[in-house]
Design an enzyme around this catalytic site. Structure first.
Site, PDB file in Angstrom:
ATOM      1  N   TYR A  85      -9.443 -46.473 -20.835  1.00  0.00           N
ATOM      2  CA  TYR A  85      -9.072 -46.197 -19.289  1.00  0.00           C
ATOM      3  C   TYR A  85      -9.428 -45.033 -18.739  1.00  0.00           C
ATOM      4  CZ  TYR A  85      -6.204 -50.574 -19.046  1.00  0.00           C
ATOM      5  OH  TYR A  85      -5.907 -52.053 -18.916  1.00  0.00           O
ATOM      6  N   ASP A 125      -0.068 -52.549 -25.084  1.00  0.00           N
ATOM      7  CA  ASP A 125      -0.909 -53.074 -26.318  1.00  0.00           C
ATOM      8  C   ASP A 125      -2.355 -52.786 -26.212  1.00  0.00           C
ATOM      9  OD1 ASP A 125      -1.722 -54.514 -23.852  1.00  0.00           O
ATOM     10  OD2 ASP A 125      -1.591 -56.687 -24.665  1.00  0.00           O
TER      11      ASP A 125
END
Length: 441
Positions: A264, A170
């Protein structure tokens, strides 16, 4: 209209109630006849399940609700298994984060050594879910949300290549909702994206509205000022460490100004800064233990005590909406365009065919079809080659029980400065993961 039976595996998760609420809110587009929970921790699951039972009964008493720790009871008569396992729970997540920090390396649950440790715990239980599903409901789909999605996806590719599994995350859609709100759109569904990479390791190359108007420059202008933070209470993550990662979008845009980067990438491209500024004694695991976990279980207890869910703070979110959209597309052949983790097989033309990549796919009743992203630039390709090598070595190490290959996996991670540091981290991880890992020789 077909009504589906849905099993949520990892029924004691803090996200379970949100998925249940989303399923109930979506019954007109995705009707359900049965919602089931499965977990191997009966006590933890019961706390969530008793509240969910009240929520379901008040919303639609005709929907059957049950929960169990018995695989046969749980996996029989199921159309979808929505898997969200956290093997070792938050206590082990805390180890995943704090052990690397002890060695001056990024401590994060899906990136670097922490992600590898978590991945080695997750593979066996996920394969167990697949086998239960195929034994008791062989026509069902397993929609896997369990982290670290990249390593789990490689594990399922290697060990169950013909099974009906779709690995999803997600995080990209969470960022897309932020992007949409930042430029005044209602949500991510007003946008059409092109994206390539690995899970938690990717880039948006194009974002347009449905009339074909380019939105990238507007979004870049926002990200260039404040990263992926936003001036709204919307969104599912607001903890300090999460907002720090969101702000890093600004620096990531400096590193790669042509594309928009997944947050990330901060842990790989800004590892030294991440370690320097991290609170190594109070990590994200601690934030969740003291925050979301307490809040969710307290609210579940309140509902059970009150015997009503009226006024509940439990609600659906991006995490829940994505997995429900996927189930709907598979059931009703909607041909929705969604970011999924899939075997490459030419989707990225200058990358390994057997790499598990994250790209847009068209989803329908027969599964999904990846869209072709063409060639990718040298910078991204080089980073991805190193990361995919680390992930493949981790899986090979798990399958073979090979200390050498897991050590090499850690050494290959861009977050780890040397083979010596990788070995020191691995030895510490072996000590705390004896209950979960295969013996490495």
């Amino acid at each position: 209209m077909k009504k589906s039976s849905v099993l949520i595996a990892g029924g004691g998760s803090t996200y379970t109630a949100g998925i249940v609420v989303m399923l109930l809110e979506s019954v007109k587009e995705f009707p359900v006849r049965k919602i089931k929970l499965y977990d191997n921790d009966a006590e933890r699951q019961q706390k969530v399940a008793e509240a969910c039972a009240i929520i379901v009964k008040e919303y639609d008493p005709e929907i059957e609700f049950s929960y169990s720790t018995d695989p046969e009871e749980s996996f029989t008569d199921v159309d979808f298994v929505m898997a969200q396992l956290r093997v070792g729970k938050y206590a082990m997540r805390e180890q995943d984060e704090k052990i690397p920090f002890k060695h001056g390396v990024v401590g994060q649950e899906t990136c670097g050594p922490g992600g590898i440790a978590y991945g080695l715990r997750s593979i066996g239980p996920i394969i167990g879910l697949v086998d239960y599903m195929e034994k008791y409901s062989p026509d069902a789909w397993l929609l896997n949300y369990s982290n670290p999605a990249a390593i789990v996806a490689e594990g399922t590719r290697r060990l169950r290549p013909n099974s009906k599994i779709i690995n999803i995350c997600d995080m990209p859609i969470c960022l897309e909702d932020i992007m949409a709100r930042a430029i005044g759109l209602q949500n991510r569904k007003a946008m059409e994206v092109r994206y390539f990479g690995l899970n938690h390791f990717g880039w948006w190359t194009s974002i347009k509205d449905h009339d074909g108007n380019d939105l990238m420059e507007k979004i870049k202008a926002h990200v260039g000022k404040q990263g992926y933070t936003e001036n709204t209470p919307a969104g599912q993550h607001k903890e300090a460490s999460w907002l720090d990662a969101m702000r890093a979008g600004k620096e990531l845009l400096d590193i790669e100004p042509k594309f928009l980067s997944n947050t990330y990438l901060k842990y790989y491209l800004m590892a030294d800064e991440t370690v320097a500024h991290a609170n190594k004694e109070y990590t994200r695991a601690n934030e969740i233990i003291d925050g979301r976990e307490k809040e969710v279980f307290a609210e579940c207890a309140r509902i059970v005590e009150a015997k009503t869910a009226k006024g509940t703070t439990l609600h659906s979110n991006e995490h829940a909406s994505f997995i429900v959209d996927l189930a709907k597309a598979l059931t009703f052949n909607t041909k929705e365009r969604m970011l999924l983790i899939t075997e490459n097989n030419g989707a990225i033309s200058n990358f390994s065919d057997d790499a598990m990549v994250e790209v847009p796919c068209i989803v329908g009743k027969n599964g999904y079809e990846p869209l072709t992203m063409g060639k990718i630039p040298t910078f991204q390709k080089g980073l991805m080659e190193q990361q995919i090598a680390s992930e493949k070595l981790a899986i090979e190490g798990w399958i073979e029980g090979s200390y050498q290959k897991v050590w090499q996996s850690l050494t290959m991670s861009k977050t780890v400065p040397s083979a010596k540091v990788a070995k020191d981290i691995l030895d510490d991880f072996i000590e705390v993961n004896k209950e979960f890992w295969p013996e490495l020789k």
